[in-house]
Write a protein that holds these residues in place. Structure first.
Motif, PDB file in Angstrom:
ATOM      1  N   UNK A   1      14.697  12.046   7.112  1.00 25.66           N
ATOM      2  CA  UNK A   1      14.984  10.889   7.724  1.00 25.66           C
ATOM      3  C   UNK A   1      13.944  10.142   8.451  1.00 25.66           C
ATOM      4  N   UNK A   2      13.459   9.119   8.194  1.00 24.32           N
ATOM      5  CA  UNK A   2      12.255   8.309   8.856  1.00 24.32           C
ATOM      6  C   UNK A   2      13.000   7.283   9.581  1.00 24.32           C
ATOM      7  N   UNK A   3      12.914   7.523  10.856  1.00 25.05           N
ATOM      8  CA  UNK A   3      13.881   6.671  11.960  1.00 25.05           C
ATOM      9  C   UNK A   3      13.104   5.388  12.272  1.00 25.05           C
TER      10      UNK A   3
ATOM     11  N   UNK B   1       8.853  -2.977   5.601  1.00 25.88           N
ATOM     12  CA  UNK B   1       7.543  -2.728   4.772  1.00 25.88           C
ATOM     13  C   UNK B   1       6.846  -1.600   5.124  1.00 25.88           C
ATOM     14  N   UNK B   2       6.870  -0.932   6.393  1.00 23.61           N
ATOM     15  CA  UNK B   2       6.175   0.234   6.781  1.00 23.61           C
ATOM     16  C   UNK B   2       7.130   1.431   6.001  1.00 23.61           C
TER      17      UNK B   2
ATOM     18  N   UNK C   1      12.332  -5.114  -1.769  1.00 23.59           N
ATOM     19  CA  UNK C   1      11.467  -5.150  -3.150  1.00 23.59           C
ATOM     20  C   UNK C   1      12.111  -4.294  -4.222  1.00 23.59           C
TER      21      UNK C   1
ATOM     22  N   UNK D   1       8.777   1.220   3.154  1.00 25.07           N
ATOM     23  CA  UNK D   1       8.457   1.044   1.985  1.00 25.07           C
ATOM     24  C   UNK D   1       6.803   1.788   1.510  1.00 25.07           C
ATOM     25  N   UNK D   2       6.132   1.443   2.663  1.00 25.94           N
ATOM     26  CA  UNK D   2       4.621   2.049   2.258  1.00 25.94           C
ATOM     27  C   UNK D   2       4.844   3.613   2.474  1.00 25.94           C
ATOM     28  N   UNK D   3       5.635   3.983   3.154  1.00 21.40           N
ATOM     29  CA  UNK D   3       5.854   5.521   3.490  1.00 21.40           C
ATOM     30  C   UNK D   3       6.696   6.129   2.059  1.00 21.40           C
ATOM     31  N   UNK D   4       6.847   5.131   1.270  1.00 19.44           N
ATOM     32  CA  UNK D   4       7.417   5.636  -0.001  1.00 19.44           C
ATOM     33  C   UNK D   4       8.828   6.293   0.250  1.00 19.44           C
TER      34      UNK D   4
ATOM     35  N   UNK E   1      15.340  -1.449  18.371  1.00 17.29           N
ATOM     36  CA  UNK E   1      15.131  -1.780  19.786  1.00 17.29           C
ATOM     37  C   UNK E   1      15.716  -3.356  20.114  1.00 17.29           C
TER      38      UNK E   1
ATOM     39  N   UNK F   1      13.598   2.310  15.085  1.00 18.94           N
ATOM     40  CA  UNK F   1      14.501   1.991  15.829  1.00 18.94           C
ATOM     41  C   UNK F   1      14.132   0.505  16.136  1.00 18.94           C
TER      42      UNK F   1
ATOM     43  N   UNK G   1       9.625  11.586  -2.396  1.00 14.85           N
ATOM     44  CA  UNK G   1       9.546  12.039  -1.008  1.00 14.85           C
ATOM     45  C   UNK G   1      10.519  12.807  -0.421  1.00 14.85           C
TER      46      UNK G   1
ATOM     47  N   UNK H   1       8.279   7.689  13.018  1.00 10.70           N
ATOM     48  CA  UNK H   1       8.797   8.850  13.682  1.00 10.70           C
ATOM     49  C   UNK H   1       9.722   9.528  12.526  1.00 10.70           C
ATOM     50  N   UNK H   2       9.527  10.820  12.425  1.00  7.64           N
ATOM     51  CA  UNK H   2      10.217  11.662  11.491  1.00  7.64           C
ATOM     52  C   UNK H   2      11.402  12.273  12.088  1.00  7.64           C
TER      53      UNK H   2
ATOM     54  N   UNK I   1       0.846  -1.278   0.048  1.00  9.05           N
ATOM     55  CA  UNK I   1      -0.097   0.008  -0.077  1.00  9.05           C
ATOM     56  C   UNK I   1       0.951   1.486   0.004  1.00  9.05           C
TER      57      UNK I   1
ATOM     58  N   UNK J   1      12.697  11.429   1.259  1.00  5.16           N
ATOM     59  CA  UNK J   1      12.900  10.734   2.522  1.00  5.16           C
ATOM     60  C   UNK J   1      13.668   9.520   2.399  1.00  5.16           C
TER      61      UNK J   1
END
Lengths: 348, 348
Positions: free
Chosen positions: B94-96, B124-125, B151, B127-130, B100, B98, B61, A94-95, A49, B63
């Motif tokens: 930067x989309x970080x 996946x997250x 991917x 990637x979804x955030x492009x 953990x 972590x 993006x 988190x950005x 998505x 990003x």
DNA sequence: CTGTTAGCGCCTTCAG
DNA sequence: CTGAAGGCGCTAACAG
């Protein structure tokens, strides 16, 4: 490789895009058979998505912006970790913006104007990215009132504060009181304290805790035992030498951070004063190195993880339109007992 | 407060939305008068562009996603700082994420399956955030081949590596060689080495550097001087005791990290061996605490900032379809000379 | 239960 | 130099 979308999978599964959206989000009931078919196609085409499109429509990004004054300062990573801890559980992203303050403007934290532009840029970029809120992590506790305008977006500060916005700090006064309390319980009465620079809030709060303990435990009050340091090891070293030169030496020293405690250790070592036998030492911050020193020092652990966690929690509250519980905004420190404290030696 | 957009400002400035877009992006020439008017309205309404909508249309993006195995591990913040350094200059965000890892699965880094799901989710997250690419920051140098599937999106590893993707590491072998070289130049010939766990790449590479120096400087080779540690202070302590119990003691010790060097210091102190007079010590990592120890130790600084910076640089190359220069993928360490190294004392 | 359709805010040909 | 209009990928009414 043409990015495949909801439309492609709709076509291949022979349904409408709406139906695909429904199975994707569980927004509506879809006949089991149909769902299966859609799911299979999704799998086959390895569909991912596009959250950007989703966000545009839903007006929610599930993203909060974090502005860190400097990620290389000791307190910051652990706070970020706390933020992530909460974010993970609530499916938030988190950005991260790193102001890189130390490398850009050094320690001149007082000249707020110098980096107002950095902060402004950071906020504007975050706002453009449609974050739902902002957490600002200071590298140093201080008042940032008037520095940042978020155009109405919720913001919450931690490890620093403003006079108008919510902030998460730790209970400095109580921590200092507890350090004193621990020393008093071991039988110490002449307890010296080495402060950080005096125009910082933690220094003042920790002094409050010190005085409170002096009063509560009815310890003798001697101004000679109060030394004004500057957070650096050198000051701990020099002031400890002064303390050891006193006619009546203290039997214990509270250093307002572990770095200055290093100076205490060094001065003691050079003067032939054995820790903890001749002198007890309590540090502050529970820096990693505090357990690598000889002896390992007793110190106050800061609730950094919890601060990040609470900052995130409170921010989410505000975003939802609720009012966060201020009781969570001042988590407690915790004394880590190691090898630098012992009862005072018998009078020589 | 209804979010105001390009349309509102177009209406108020009495132009079309296209014109607003043009002045906003400088995409086309706009008559000076018109531009001024538009700009003024933008100011008045305090308009902030919506990058989400922009991204949807432009398919960019700006990003990149950063996956950090654990931001609380010492090497990670500085690498992130390097990434930010580059990102700032190129207007990237930067989309970080972590992972953990330490808090979630402790030190069981071998069971890759345990956290494969975390890594997969993170990717996946992102990637979804492009995101336009991904940087993966390990908390520990090791082979992660097959763990992650992006991917087709570019990914680059740092502080760890895979067999198929580009990665940025530091020149471990050379660093070790230089540590030895420094010691040799001071006149040391009996140089001991305390390693990390042997199934780690750095340990092997640093041994290579050690052997290379032994050969190049024609130092006597004595297997007794080679000790297998485990990165922890306790092992440095114990193995140093063994070294000091030798008939013919080494005059210098290279510890493969600063933590084990703490153990060396402790053992030496207890044995009445003075550093650096009786024994020289070189650590690795240039951890912050290395300058708080007594004596302050000479150690190898890791090019963490540069690794982050290069990771970002190379990633951007790949995104643009260019081929990054592999010469930048193995930055050098730097010896920090402090007080734990001196020429060997005369033979007793 | 499923399909049609109108946008979300912005960019970008294509006309004028 | 400027405007009109289509569409990025997805959601959510509104119809059937």
């Amino acid at each position: 490789m043409t990015r495949i979308g909801i439309k492609e999978i709709a076509a291949k599964a022979d349904v409408s895009t709406a139906t695909v959206s429904y199975v994707l989000n569980g927004t509506r009931n879809v006949k089991h058979k149909t769902r299966e078919r859609v799911l299979r196609v999704i799998e086959e085409l390895n569909y991912k998505p596009n959250d950007i499109a989703k966000s545009l429509k839903s007006r929610r990004t599930n993203t909060i912006g974090v502005i860190a004054e400097d990620v290389t300062v000791f307190n910051v990573p652990e706070i970020i970790d706390g933020i992530n801890d909460f974010a993970d559980r609530h499916d938030m992203h988190i950005l991260l913006t790193n102001l890189r303050l130390h490398k850009r403007i050094g320690h001149n934290f007082d000249q707020l104007d110098d980096y107002r532009k950095y902060a402004e840029n950071a906020v504007n970029e975050l706002l453009s990215k449609q974050v739902e809120g902002i957490i600002y992590i200071g590298a140093h506790p201080r008042d940032l009132t008037g520095l940042i305008d978020t155009a109405g977006k919720p913001i919450i500060y931690t490890y620093c504060y403003t006079q108008n916005d919510p902030s998460i700090q730790y209970n400095d006064e109580q921590a200092s009181f507890e350090a004193m309390s621990h020393l008093a319980s071991q039988g110490h009465t002449r307890i010296a304290i080495i402060s950080g620079i005096m125009n910082s809030l933690p220094s003042r709060l920790r002094f409050n805790g010190y005085y409170k303990a002096i009063t509560e435990f009815q310890l003798p009050f001697d101004p000679q035992l109060i030394k004004l340091g500057d957070w650096e090891a050198e000051s701990g070293y020099r002031l400890t030498q002064e303390l050891l030169a006193l006619d009546e030496r203290p039997t214990a020293i509270v250093a307002m951070n572990d770095v200055m405690a290093v100076g205490v250790l060094r001065a003691a070592s050079e003067a032939g004063v054995t820790i903890p036998h001749d002198l007890s030492v309590v540090g502050f911050d529970n820096r990693e190195f505090s357990s690598y020193l000889i002896p390992q020092i007793t110190t106050m652990d800061l609730p950094l993880h919890e601060m990040g966690f609470q900052a995130m929690d409170s921010l989410m509250c505000i975003i939802r339109g609720e009012t966060p519980d201020p009781a969570n905004h001042l988590p407690a420190c915790k004394l880590i007992e190691r090898d630098s404290v012992a009862p005072p030696a018998r009078v020589m």
